[in-house]
Design an enzyme around this catalytic site. Structure first.
Site, mmCIF file in Angstrom:
data_model
loop_
_atom_site.group_PDB
_atom_site.id
_atom_site.type_symbol
_atom_site.label_atom_id
_atom_site.label_comp_id
_atom_site.label_asym_id
_atom_site.label_seq_id
_atom_site.Cartn_x
_atom_site.Cartn_y
_atom_site.Cartn_z
ATOM 1 N N ASP A 59 -1.571 -2.808 -3.594
ATOM 2 C CA ASP A 59 -1.463 -1.667 -2.682
ATOM 3 C C ASP A 59 -1.452 -2.173 -1.244
ATOM 4 O O ASP A 59 -1.695 -3.355 -0.983
ATOM 5 C CB ASP A 59 -2.680 -0.753 -2.940
ATOM 6 C CG ASP A 59 -2.585 0.545 -2.172
ATOM 7 O OD1 ASP A 59 -1.471 0.950 -1.809
ATOM 8 O OD2 ASP A 59 -3.652 1.160 -1.938
ATOM 9 N N ASP B 18 1.242 7.882 -1.655
ATOM 10 C CA ASP B 18 0.286 8.979 -1.451
ATOM 11 C C ASP B 18 0.960 10.334 -1.297
ATOM 12 O O ASP B 18 1.122 10.855 -0.190
ATOM 13 C CB ASP B 18 -0.583 8.675 -0.234
ATOM 14 C CG ASP B 18 -1.396 7.401 -0.437
ATOM 15 O OD1 ASP B 18 -1.501 6.947 -1.596
ATOM 16 O OD2 ASP B 18 -1.913 6.866 0.548
ATOM 17 N N GLU C 252 2.696 -3.058 2.622
ATOM 18 C CA GLU C 252 3.900 -2.854 3.471
ATOM 19 C C GLU C 252 4.052 -3.940 4.515
ATOM 20 O O GLU C 252 5.205 -4.225 4.869
ATOM 21 C CB GLU C 252 3.834 -1.470 4.126
ATOM 22 C CG GLU C 252 3.990 -0.320 3.155
ATOM 23 C CD GLU C 252 2.789 -0.146 2.218
ATOM 24 O OE1 GLU C 252 1.659 -0.483 2.642
ATOM 25 O OE2 GLU C 252 2.979 0.297 1.089
#
Ligand code: GLC
Length: 793
Positions: free
Chosen positions: A402, A478, A405
């Protein structure tokens, strides 16, 4: 930053071709400054590479596309007055002499793609290098698909997008960019499809007639104009070729196609044990259970919280004994803490990313101030892979990446000046940002595989670049518990599938907020058709276990999760076909009926695999919906009602049904419901056969469900051919491969027989027919799994 695309004055174009040469399957066209390399990759794939300054940079991409080379049947070049023509067996590619404008035609003379301004560039005054553009003419009736996880309509014409992976908490419809960076799109006009893969990891932009109606452009804030033109003519061919170019995944373990339950966060151990036991007590199938960041000690990766999880190995063993695989989250941020071994190692070895002037890249994430490994460096990936030894030894079976990015609180992501190795060709974050998450997932995959004792690795990632599918599955980040997001989820997974990433899913029920029971059920009804099927939510908004919404919802959720488990042989086969041929597992309607223009404006309906069509209910308090069926005959799964395709039909679907149709002629293999994959050895496999007139082939892939013996022939691939006419119906089976499934019998249910059966012969011997429902012509026969031919008269 937005680049104003019309700053004509600053822009330069390719200029006149002064000379050219051919080296094997590559052509070079030289202008005064510009060089164009045209590489014939196959008869239907051409790579174009432009350099504004006369020389090319190292030919390297994390997508691996640069290595893709296929047999070329035909290759000819000729020079006309105004242009050169390169001809392959499928395409004619014209390169105009005056400005190196490119035009690509098929063999019928249809212009598939034609440059308008073509390649042009602008000096990047702030950073050096060039901003490289390509502008093509828009074609009549052209539509566009692809680009990864964009949360918008399936057809993306008249829109503009950006690829710069971003942590987008509570994104909405049309939010852009999101987490993933997939610079690949598909265009279609005149029923002919092509794709363009712009293999450039800088921040990229795509404009499909948004700025100017008759022009479509793509551009990057650095690097080379380097793109692949991929000819279809079928939409699905384009996806297959792109997926092959950027690498197909390997088979996931079968359990990873089961149902997964997750929350931020399940802890302490007592709660984990309680929730997992509830699944078994209530008999709701589940294969994987997730631990989010709170399992760690102060959010330090590769550690366990000493009080919440004092004996992780024992806990995981106990969960395994109940059929649960444990998946844990691992983020890229490594807590700055001189007493933390991972931090110390990373620091000593110099594995963390540095700022331009030397200090380490420091930023806050869950653990507080962190440093971040440079996953674009091979030694760092190897080190990272090695860090999984402990977790894997503790029994962990999958890893969830997670925040890659990479996400950094307050400043969003790394500043542009951060340095990266980029596999031996150092660069700034401007070039590495879009590949960072993928390289993390890659290193994680290597680690999980290395210590997985020959089991198939399971990894899930939030960010990534083209080709990430080789290493990992994905989820869409999300999202929000709303009806609008259910529709977004449907579009995103279809879009990801046609962007090479079939192994995808969404946070079922929504990550943020609390779904109503009704919304939760409708979301489960969609989620069971996504390859990655996981409930996840941010715990502070309320519980999201299947039983959290009352008994009715619980029973409906159970029913649909059970349907997922019944369909596992079909889903596994569909995945196998994806792994073999790059065929996407989810296929938007235009992709399955490209000749039927009626499908072009449809985006809710999709096919999962070859034989199932799904159209989720996306609205509250409805008992059904209209949808469009493509050509052919279709059976409604719930009551065997027969429908002719090429028309809109109404599907009855109160909360206990999802509109699900089966293609006539198909054989759908189904398993008995299990609470988890491998719970028991089934005695029989069910084959649901849907009668059609004429011939139709269906497939079934089986292997041990884990490990690598399937790569050495220990699998079986079965072809079922059905044939129906007015008086008889036959099914033949052909088996390839040496795997011998544990069950002995097929229980065959034949739906929709159009005559009253009098006899059934299996390989020449009479077999009893059970008439299950005479009104619906539903019959059952039990046969040996090795049968060759069944004849019903
Ligand atoms: C991010 C993830 C989410 C996760 C949370 C805590 O928001 O997208 O899935 O639960 O971080 O780790």
């Amino acid at each position: 930053m937005n680049i104003n695309h019309d700053k004509q004055a600053l822009q330069q174009n390719a200029g006149v071709v002064e000379r050219w040469e051919k080296i094997e399957n590559r052509f070079y066209f030289y202008g005064q400054q510009t060089v164009l390399e045209v590489k014939i990759v196959s008869d239907g794939v051409i790579r174009f590479r432009f350099s504004a300054l006369g020389n090319f940079h190292r030919d390297f991409s994390y997508s691996h596309a640069q290595h893709y080379q296929q047999h070329i049947e035909q290759l000819e070049v000729s020079e006309e007055e105004e242009y050169f023509v390169i001809k392959t067996a499928k395409l004619d590619c014209e390169i105009q002499k005056e400005r190196m404008l490119i035009k690509i035609l098929d063999k019928k003379g249809l212009v598939i793609s034609e440059d308008e301004k073509g390649f042009h560039w602008e000096e990047h005054k702030k950073h050096g290098g060039e901003i490289v553009f390509n502008t093509r003419k828009g074609q009549a009736g052209e539509r566009f698909y692809g680009l990864g996880d964009k949360p918008t309509d399936t057809d993306i014409r008249e829109k503009r997008f950006e690829n710069w992976g971003k942590d987008t908490y509570a994104f909405g419809k049309d939010s852009d960019p999101l987490y993933k960076n997939i610079p690949f799109f598909i265009g279609m006009h005149h029923k002919v499809a092509y794709g363009i893969f712009f293999d450039n990891s800088f921040r990229t932009f795509f404009d499909f007639g948004f700025e100017r109606k008759n022009a479509t452009s793509f551009w990057a804030q650095g690097g080379e104009m380097n793109y692949y033109f991929i000819y279809g003519p079928e939409l699905l061919n384009v996806v297959q070729t792109y997926t092959e170019m950027t690498c197909k995944p390997e088979m996931p373990p079968l359990w990873a196609l089961g149902f997964h339950q997750c929350k931020w966060s399940y802890y302490p151990e007592k709660q984990v044990r309680e929730i997992t036991s509830e699944f078994r007590t209530r008999k709701i199938p589940c294969d994987a259970f997730y631990l989010d960041i709170d399992y760690m000690d102060g959010f330090r990766c590769f550690t366990w919280h000493p009080e919440h999880f004092p004996k992780p190995k024992k806990m995981i063993q106990d969960l395994e004994a109940q059929g649960f695989k444990t998946v844990v989250i691992i983020d890229p941020g490594i807590k700055i803490d001189p007493n933390y071994w991972v931090y110390k190692e990373g620091l000593e070895k110099g594995y963390f990313c540095k700022r331009m002037d030397g200090p380490l890249m420091k930023g806050a994430v869950w653990p507080g101030e962190c440093n971040f490994p440079d996953f674009t460096r091979p030694e760092v990936r190897e080190w990272w892979a090695g860090l999984f030894e402990g977790l894997m030894d503790t029994g962990v079976r999958g890893v969830w990446n997670d925040m890659n990015e990479p996400a950094v609180f307050e400043i969003e992501t790394f500043p542009n000046d951060v340095r990266h190795d980029y596999d031996g060709d150092p660069c700034s974050h401007r070039k590495a940002h879009n590949v960072y998450g993928m390289q993390m997932a890659r290193a994680t995959y290597e680690g999980v595989k290395k210590f997985g004792e020959n089991k198939r690795p399971f990894v899930i990632t939030r960010s990534g670049y083209s080709g990430l599918q080789k290493y990992s599955s994905v989820w869409t980040g999300d999202n929000v518990a709303s009806w609008e997001h259910l529709a977004i989820a449907n579009n995103q997974c279809q879009r990801l599938s046609v962007s090479g990433i079939s192994y995808c899913g969404t946070d079922i029920g929504g990550f943020i907020g609390s779904p109503s029971g009704e919304l939760f059920v409708r979301w489960i009804q969609l989620g069971i058709f996504h390859m990655f099927c996981r409930v996840h939510s941010s715990g502070d908004h309320g519980d999201q276990e299947p039983w959290s919404f009352g008994v009715e919802v619980e029973l409906l959720t159970k029913k649909f999760i059970e349907l997922r488990y019944k369909l596992l042989p079909y889903i596994y086969t569909t995945f196998y076909q994806h792994v073999q041929t790059g065929m996407p597992t989810l296929r938007p309607l235009p992709f399955v009926a490209q000749d039927d223009t009626e499908t072009y404006n449809r985006q809710d309906e999709f096919c999962m695999g070859e034989n199932l069509l799904v159209c989720p209910i996306l609205a509250e308090k409805v008992d059904g919906r209209w949808l469009y069926l493509p050509e052919g005959k279709w059976y409604y799964y719930w009551d065997d009602q027969e429908f002719d395709g090429k028309q809109e039909v109404w599907a009855e679907a109160a909360l206990d049904r999802v509109p699900l149709f089966v293609k006539a002629g198909a054989v759908i293999p189904m398993a008995p419901v299990m609470q988890y994959v491998g719970e028991f050895d089934p005695e029989a496999l069910f084959l649901h056969v849907y009668v059609n007139s004429g011939e139709y082939s269906s497939y079934l892939y089986e292997d041990k469900g884990d490990g690598y013996e399937y790569t050495e022939g220990v699998y079986c691939y079965k072809t079922f051919v059905t044939h129906g006419d007015k008086k008889s119906f036959t099914i033949t089976q052909n088996i390839e491969g040496s795997y011998n499934p544990v069950y002995n019998t097929y229980e065959i249910m034949i739906h929709g027989l159009n005559f009253t059966p009098k006899s059934c012969e299996v390989d020449g011997e009479k077999v009893h027919i059970d008439v299950i429902n005479p009104d619906k012509n539903l019959i059952r026969i039990d046969v040996d799994k090795g049968f060759g031919k069944i004849v019903i008269k």
